[in-house]
Structures are given as structure tokens and as C-alpha cells.
Design an enzyme around this catalytic site. Structure first.
Site, PDB file in Angstrom:
ATOM      1  N   GLY A  54      17.326   9.738   3.431  1.00  0.00           N
ATOM      2  CA  GLY A  54      18.007   8.840   2.510  1.00  0.00           C
ATOM      3  C   GLY A  54      19.467   8.761   2.889  1.00  0.00           C
ATOM      4  O   GLY A  54      19.965   9.625   3.601  1.00  0.00           O
ATOM      5  N   CYS A  81      15.424  15.078   7.186  1.00  0.00           N
ATOM      6  CA  CYS A  81      16.842  14.688   7.098  1.00  0.00           C
ATOM      7  C   CYS A  81      17.443  14.993   5.723  1.00  0.00           C
ATOM      8  O   CYS A  81      17.666  16.139   5.404  1.00  0.00           O
ATOM      9  CB  CYS A  81      17.024  13.220   7.438  1.00  0.00           C
ATOM     10  SG  CYS A  81      16.901  12.985   9.180  1.00  0.00           S
ATOM     11  N   TYR A  82      17.643  13.993   4.898  1.00  0.00           N
ATOM     12  CA  TYR A  82      18.173  14.260   3.558  1.00  0.00           C
ATOM     13  C   TYR A  82      17.273  15.272   2.851  1.00  0.00           C
ATOM     14  O   TYR A  82      17.740  16.101   2.069  1.00  0.00           O
ATOM     15  CB  TYR A  82      18.261  12.958   2.767  1.00  0.00           C
ATOM     16  CG  TYR A  82      18.759  13.131   1.352  1.00  0.00           C
ATOM     17  CD1 TYR A  82      20.093  13.407   1.099  1.00  0.00           C
ATOM     18  CD2 TYR A  82      17.881  13.029   0.278  1.00  0.00           C
ATOM     19  CE1 TYR A  82      20.548  13.581  -0.201  1.00  0.00           C
ATOM     20  CE2 TYR A  82      18.330  13.195  -1.026  1.00  0.00           C
ATOM     21  CZ  TYR A  82      19.667  13.476  -1.261  1.00  0.00           C
ATOM     22  OH  TYR A  82      20.101  13.645  -2.551  1.00  0.00           O
ATOM     23  N   HIS A 169      14.012  12.572  12.640  1.00  0.00           N
ATOM     24  CA  HIS A 169      12.972  11.713  12.055  1.00  0.00           C
ATOM     25  C   HIS A 169      11.696  11.757  12.900  1.00  0.00           C
ATOM     26  O   HIS A 169      11.650  11.131  13.959  1.00  0.00           O
ATOM     27  CB  HIS A 169      13.453  10.259  11.995  1.00  0.00           C
ATOM     28  CG  HIS A 169      14.437  10.011  10.903  1.00  0.00           C
ATOM     29  ND1 HIS A 169      14.057   9.844   9.596  1.00  0.00           N
ATOM     30  CD2 HIS A 169      15.782   9.915  10.924  1.00  0.00           C
ATOM     31  CE1 HIS A 169      15.130   9.650   8.843  1.00  0.00           C
ATOM     32  NE2 HIS A 169      16.191   9.694   9.627  1.00  0.00           N
ATOM     33  N   GLU A 171       8.948  10.329  12.196  1.00  0.00           N
ATOM     34  CA  GLU A 171       8.123   9.143  11.960  1.00  0.00           C
ATOM     35  C   GLU A 171       8.463   7.961  12.854  1.00  0.00           C
ATOM     36  O   GLU A 171       7.669   7.041  12.992  1.00  0.00           O
ATOM     37  CB  GLU A 171       8.234   8.719  10.480  1.00  0.00           C
ATOM     38  CG  GLU A 171       9.586   8.183  10.026  1.00  0.00           C
ATOM     39  CD  GLU A 171      10.584   9.264   9.646  1.00  0.00           C
ATOM     40  OE1 GLU A 171      10.383  10.433  10.027  1.00  0.00           O
ATOM     41  OE2 GLU A 171      11.592   8.939   8.986  1.00  0.00           O
ATOM     42  N   SER A 223      -5.214 -18.963   1.298  1.00  0.00           N
ATOM     43  CA  SER A 223      -4.245 -19.733   2.090  1.00  0.00           C
ATOM     44  C   SER A 223      -4.662 -19.797   3.550  1.00  0.00           C
ATOM     45  O   SER A 223      -4.143 -20.597   4.312  1.00  0.00           O
ATOM     46  CB  SER A 223      -2.872 -19.066   2.003  1.00  0.00           C
ATOM     47  OG  SER A 223      -2.894 -17.845   2.730  1.00  0.00           O
ATOM     48  N   GLY A 224      -5.594 -18.911   3.934  1.00  0.00           N
ATOM     49  CA  GLY A 224      -5.948 -18.824   5.347  1.00  0.00           C
ATOM     50  C   GLY A 224      -5.132 -17.752   6.055  1.00  0.00           C
ATOM     51  O   GLY A 224      -5.389 -17.421   7.202  1.00  0.00           O
ATOM     52  N   GLY A 225      -4.129 -17.200   5.363  1.00  0.00           N
ATOM     53  CA  GLY A 225      -3.357 -16.086   5.923  1.00  0.00           C
ATOM     54  C   GLY A 225      -4.197 -14.806   5.889  1.00  0.00           C
ATOM     55  O   GLY A 225      -5.264 -14.778   5.276  1.00  0.00           O
ATOM     56  N   VAL A 226      -3.693 -13.759   6.532  1.00  0.00           N
ATOM     57  CA  VAL A 226      -4.476 -12.533   6.659  1.00  0.00           C
ATOM     58  C   VAL A 226      -4.819 -11.939   5.286  1.00  0.00           C
ATOM     59  O   VAL A 226      -5.976 -11.588   5.017  1.00  0.00           O
ATOM     60  CB  VAL A 226      -3.687 -11.472   7.473  1.00  0.00           C
ATOM     61  CG1 VAL A 226      -4.496 -10.193   7.614  1.00  0.00           C
ATOM     62  CG2 VAL A 226      -3.303 -12.025   8.831  1.00  0.00           C
ATOM     63  N   ASP A 227      -3.830 -11.852   4.416  1.00  0.00           N
ATOM     64  CA  ASP A 227      -4.037 -11.120   3.166  1.00  0.00           C
ATOM     65  C   ASP A 227      -5.059 -11.794   2.255  1.00  0.00           C
ATOM     66  O   ASP A 227      -5.997 -11.149   1.780  1.00  0.00           O
ATOM     67  CB  ASP A 227      -2.712 -10.939   2.421  1.00  0.00           C
ATOM     68  CG  ASP A 227      -1.644 -10.347   3.321  1.00  0.00           C
ATOM     69  OD1 ASP A 227      -2.023  -9.747   4.348  1.00  0.00           O
ATOM     70  OD2 ASP A 227      -0.461 -10.485   3.010  1.00  0.00           O
ATOM     71  N   SER A 228      -4.884 -13.087   2.020  1.00  0.00           N
ATOM     72  CA  SER A 228      -5.834 -13.735   1.111  1.00  0.00           C
ATOM     73  C   SER A 228      -7.216 -13.813   1.762  1.00  0.00           C
ATOM     74  O   SER A 228      -8.242 -13.739   1.079  1.00  0.00           O
ATOM     75  CB  SER A 228      -5.337 -15.114   0.670  1.00  0.00           C
ATOM     76  OG  SER A 228      -5.276 -16.016   1.748  1.00  0.00           O
ATOM     77  N   SER A 229      -7.257 -13.923   3.088  1.00  0.00           N
ATOM     78  CA  SER A 229      -8.554 -13.999   3.769  1.00  0.00           C
ATOM     79  C   SER A 229      -9.321 -12.685   3.636  1.00  0.00           C
ATOM     80  O   SER A 229     -10.530 -12.676   3.365  1.00  0.00           O
ATOM     81  CB  SER A 229      -8.367 -14.306   5.256  1.00  0.00           C
ATOM     82  OG  SER A 229      -7.765 -15.559   5.413  1.00  0.00           O
ATOM     83  N   LYS A 369      -0.183  -3.507   5.880  1.00  0.00           N
ATOM     84  CA  LYS A 369      -0.676  -4.656   6.653  1.00  0.00           C
ATOM     85  C   LYS A 369      -1.653  -4.236   7.759  1.00  0.00           C
ATOM     86  O   LYS A 369      -2.697  -4.860   7.941  1.00  0.00           O
ATOM     87  CB  LYS A 369       0.514  -5.379   7.274  1.00  0.00           C
ATOM     88  CG  LYS A 369       0.159  -6.709   7.869  1.00  0.00           C
ATOM     89  CD  LYS A 369       0.152  -7.740   6.774  1.00  0.00           C
ATOM     90  CE  LYS A 369      -0.004  -9.144   7.279  1.00  0.00           C
ATOM     91  NZ  LYS A 369       0.222 -10.104   6.190  1.00  0.00           N
TER      92      LYS A 369
END
Ligand code: XMP
Length: 513
Positions: A54, A81-82, A169, A171, A223-229, A369
């Protein structure tokens, strides 16, 4: 209950990256605000807790501190870190104020053998440091495990209590073996199995959706986008014909977009797909409008109107499904200097009006995602949908500068299709975050055949990005650019000039608007 690691967020820009790394180990992770009461954390029965980095200093007046009860839960803790400063603060170490905060590559030398974090790792490791305040006195009961260029106490551990601190870090990609270190923490130290996979998730999500929805009907805006599909495919698998998908053609779609959606969802998946042809309406409302914000507003409002009347025609439904993702629901930590706090994008706010009397179903709400894409593949969606590039809700309107007209859209669509096709042929399409064409409201003189022309200009935009918040332009091969430019000027009437956008974000944005 799902085995999980809890990450307490102290405002690091990397908190979500930590969460994703853990999930890549097939272990579920949850991000919680730094001040979540320890009894709430205990209720989740976490296998381990990570204290994120942070921007603050523990000595600052309003330093974000966790509930000290977390140190008595008896689960392993890893401070990054923090997070190390917090260990010092709560366990009797000392941190000295650094002059300024610097980031940089460094070498870590592991001096104490047998620290479980480093099992299977070499004694020298390249790491990404965060030289801010640094630990100068080790907290009680801790031992020093590794040194770095700027710190004798780069890694510390309290072996009996299984508490660890890292000044660097693990990650980020600049710590190349950091994933293995995180894997050691979750598997060896926290003893998590590998239960979090999208195959398991499908079963669990289907059971949850069925329990929630019962025999009611669900509507989803596709919508045809990844998420709604992916949300559509998952819901369809869970409740079949109880799901109706509404697809709105706003006249601002890319070439073939509407056909692909109907093909994949209507014909292949045999979903109940309600296709709303509203191109004319949208284009009529946009006539004469050149201001980008006004364009967006008009499109947003028209979409709501069309969608609302479409839902009425779809018949009574109790639920509305949305492809909301985990990053949209994580509460950002309001700490100055935390870029994540500013991230809540202007793009997805608004959504549908509150007066729509639906209950929400959000089956992707705990996924990142990359997990959604995995899930999409698991559900049998084609690669073309699962790996498609982000496409803005207002569609080609933000890539057709100035007034949006059917003629300009036609030109843009053809040019964009060539850009996409050539990028795919070159094997680069799925390697870039976004690649598209932008039609500029600029005419210039050209010569084609024996004729002078006075035509529009097309810009090519190709960017690399992790999340759309920052981006760099892609150095596409000259041969490819040449081919794209030649094809566009030869094949698309109305264009006589092609330019390349060499702007990163910041200072530019990805879309031109
Ligand atoms: P900018 O242009 O702000 O875009 O750098 C960042 C990312 O967001 C996408 N974008 C949108 N996505 N609705 C969306 O769902 C929108 O209105 C919208 N506008 C921009 C853009 O394509 C990029 O990936």
C-alpha cells in the site's frame, strides 16, 4: 465452504494481481478491505491471510491498520511490503522512514535455509523491490530469511506462528519466480489443495443458479462481448429455456457482429434469442451530433429505452442476469495514492435504471477476466468469442469522430474488418489488447489512378494493456502495416490516407471518441 485465502487490501495497485496469482494456483482468493473485523474474516475460515502492499507509511496519522485480532486467528499470514511494516508495528519491530519511494529490480539472497516459502527455489532470486520505509529492527520471535541489495531484512519469518514478511512484490511479473513463492505459501504453508478450477466452478455455479432462480424466467442483455456471452452460456446450461437473451443491434456494431451472435447463440446453442433491430433509431438520434459526451449520453439513453421495451415484449421475468466481474464488485480502498481508487471507470457506470423491477443474477461476480475466459472455453464457446478484444458499449460511435452517419460507418466497418483480418492472419490479433480502425473527420487530397481525390483519413490503433487503465502502442511490423494500408486504400472507397497512432495511455486514451 470453498477453501480460500483472504487478502486484506491496504491500497496497493497490485492487490488484484495477488488475488489472481493465488487463483492461478487453483485456490480461491477473496479481497477484503484492510479494516474488515477479524470475526468476519474468521467466519470465512480462510486458510491464510495476505496483507497487501500500500502507498501509506505505518507512521502516518491515518495509516490503514487491520483489526489486530487477525494475528490470533492461528492461520498463516504473509505481509507484502507495507504488510511487513504492519508486522513490525504489531509485533514489536521497527521501520525507518525512507527518503522517497522507489521501485526497482534487485537481487535477493536467501540466507536461512528451510524457509518453506523458498522450497524448490534457487538461493539467488531476481525480485521487484519497493524501497519505501524499511524494516530496521526485526519483530520479536522472527528470523531473517533473505537479504537484498538495500535491506538486511528483506524476508522475515516467525516459524512457529507461520507469519512471513516480504519487502519485495512476489506477485508482479518482474519477480520471475514469484509465482512459485506464492504457490509455496498457499500449498505448503496454508495447505490448500487445488480445488478452484473452472470445471468445478461450473457445477457449483449451476447448482447455485438453479437454487436461486427455481422455475422463474431470466432475462439477459447479450452484447456479444466476453462477459455477457459467458454469462449466457452458463445460465443456459443451468436453466435452459427459462433464459431469454436480448441482443440489441444499435447500428454501431462491427462487420458481421450481429450475424456471429445469432449464429453462435441462436443456432449453435439454441438459446431463446430476442434480436432487437434498432439501428435506425440510434442513427436517427445521433444525426447532427458531434460532441463525444453527447453521443455517449444519447446512446446510453436510447439503449435503456430499447432494452426496457424489449424486456416487456420478452414476457414476465423475475430475474435480470448480468456479466458483472469480480473487479467491478471489489470495494476500492479510499487511500490517497491508490490508483485503484480512481479506477471505477466512467464506462460501465449507469447501467440499467433502478426502476426495473428485477432481481439480479450475477454468476460471474467472483471471477476475474482470465477465469471468465477459461469458463467460456469450458462451456464450449468458440475461441472467437472467448478471446475477443474489448469493444466499447457505444460501439463504432466512439471510433467515428464527429458526426456518425451511415456512410461513415460503412467505410469504418470495412476498414476495421481489414485491420482485424490482417492482424489475425499475422497471428497478432489475439496477442494485442485491442486493434482497430478509427475514422477521422479529416479530408485530404490524394491521387488514385489518374484522379485527384478528396477523402477521409483512417487511423490504426493497436495497443497492449493489462486492464485498459494504462496502455502502450504496439510496434506492429512494417510489412503488416504496409499490407493493411494498401488493402484499405485499394478496397475501401472514401479513404485515401492511413495513419498510425503512436500514443500510449496516458497521455492518450485507447478510444479516440
Ligand atoms: P479509454 O478509451 O478510456 O478506454 O482508454 C479504456 C477501455 O475501455 C473501453 N471502453 C468502453 N467499454 N463501454 C465499455 O464497455 C464504454 O463506453 C467504453 N468506452 C471505452 C475501451 O475500448 C478500452 O478497452
Amino acid at each position: 465452504m470453498t477453501e480460500q485465502i483472504v487478502i486484506l487490501d491496504f491500497g496497493s495497485q497490485y492487490t488484484q494481481v495477488i488475488a489472481r496469482r493465488i487463483r492461478e494456483c487453483s485456490v480461491y482468493s477473496t479481497i477484503l478491505r484492510y479494516d474488515t473485523p477479524s470475526k468476519d474474516i474468521a467466519a470465512l475460515k480462510p486458510r491464510g491471510i495476505i496483507l497487501s502492499g500500500g502507498p501509506s507509511s505505518v507512521y502516518a496519522k491515518d495509516a490503514p491498520l487491520p483489526d489486530r485480532g487477525i494475528f490470533s486467528l492461528g492461520v498463516p499470514i504473509l505481509g507484502v511490503c507495507y504488510g511487513v511494516q504492519l508486522l513490525a508495528h504489531f509485533m514489536g519491530g521497527k521501520v525507518e522512514k525512507g527518503q522517497k519511494r522507489e521501485y526497482g529490480r534487485g537481487t535477493l539472497r536467501v540466507s536461512r535455509g528451510a524457509c518453506a516459502l523458498f522450497t524448490g527455489l534457487p538461493r539467488r532470486l531476481e525480485v521487484w523491490n519497493s524501497h519505501g520505509d524499511k524494516l530496521t529492527r526485526i519483530p520479536k520471535g522472527f528470523g531473517a530469511v533473505a537479504v537484498s541489495d538495500n535491506s538486511e531484512l528483506a524476508v522475515i519469518e516467525h516459524r512457529a506462528k507461520r507469519i512471513f514478511g516480504l519487502q519485495f512484490h512476489p506477485e508482479v511479473a518482474h519477480t520471475p519466480r514469484g509465482r512459485e513463492l506464492i504457490a509455496n505459501f498457499v500449498h505448503r504453508i496454508c495447505r490448500c489443495g487445488k480445488h478452484w478450477t473452472m470445471r468445478h466452478y461450473v457445477e457449483q455455479a449451476i447448482a447455485e443458479i438453479r437454487a436461486r432462480v427455481g422455475s422463474e424466467r431470466v432475462i439477459l442483455g447479450l452484447s456479444g462481448g466476453v462477459d455477457s456471452s459467458v454469462a449466457a452460456a452458463l445460465l443456459h446450461k443451468a436453466i435452459g429455456d427459462q433464459l431469454t437473451c436480448i441482443f440489441v443491434n444499435n447500428g454501431l456494431l462491427r462487420a458481421n457482429e450481429a450475424e456471429v451472435v445469432q449464429q453462435v447463440f441462436g443456432r449453435n446453442f439454441k438459446m431463446a434469442l430476442q434480436y432487437e433491430e434498432a439501428s435506425e433509431l440510434f442513427l436517427r438520434k445521433l444525426r447532427g451530433v458531434t460532441d463525444p459526451e453527447r453521443k455517449r449520453k444519447i446512446i446510453g439513453k436510447t439503449f435503456i429505452d430499447v432494452f426496457q421495451s424489449a424486456t416487456r415484449r420478452a414476457g414476465a421475468a423475475r430475474f435480470l442476469a448480468q456479466g458483472t466481474l469480480y473487479p467491478d464488485v471489489i470495494e476500492s480502498v479510499p487511500i490517497a495514492g491508490n490508483p485503484a481508487a480512481l479506477i471505477k471507470s466512467h464506462h460501465n457506470v449507469g447501467g440499467l435504471p433502478k426502476n426495473m423491477k428485477f432481481q439480479l443474477v450475477e454468476p460471474l461476480k467472483c471471477l476475474f477476466k482470465d477465469e471468465v475466459r477459461q469458463l467460456g472455453l469450458e462451456l464450449g464457446l468458440p475461441k472467437e468469442i472467448v478471446f475477443r478484444q474489448p469493444f466499447p458499449g457505444p460501439g463504432l460511435a466512439v471510433r467515428c469522430l464527429g458526426e456518425v452517419t451511415p456512410e461513415k460507418l460503412q467505410v469504418l466497418r470495412r476498414a476495421d474488418a481489414i485491420v482485424v483480418e490482417e492482424m489475425k492472419l499475422a497471428g497478432l490479433y489475439y496477442k494485442t489488447w485491442q486493434t482497430f480502425a478509427v475514422l477521422l473527420p479529416v479530408r485530404s487530397v490524394g491521387v488514385q489512378g489518374d484522379e485527384r481525390t478528396y477523402d477521409w483519413t483512417l487511423a490504426i490503433r493497436a495497443v497492449e494493456s493489462q486492464d485498459g487503465m494504462t496502455a502502450d502502442w504496439v510496434r506492429l511490423p512494417y510489412e503488416l502495416l504496409e499490407k493493411i494500408s494498401l488493402r484499405i486504400t485499394n478496397e475501401v472507397r472514401g479513404l485515401n490516407r492511413v495513419v498510425l497512432d503512436l500514443t500510449s495511455k496516458p497521455p492518450g486514451t485507447i478510444e479516440w471518441e
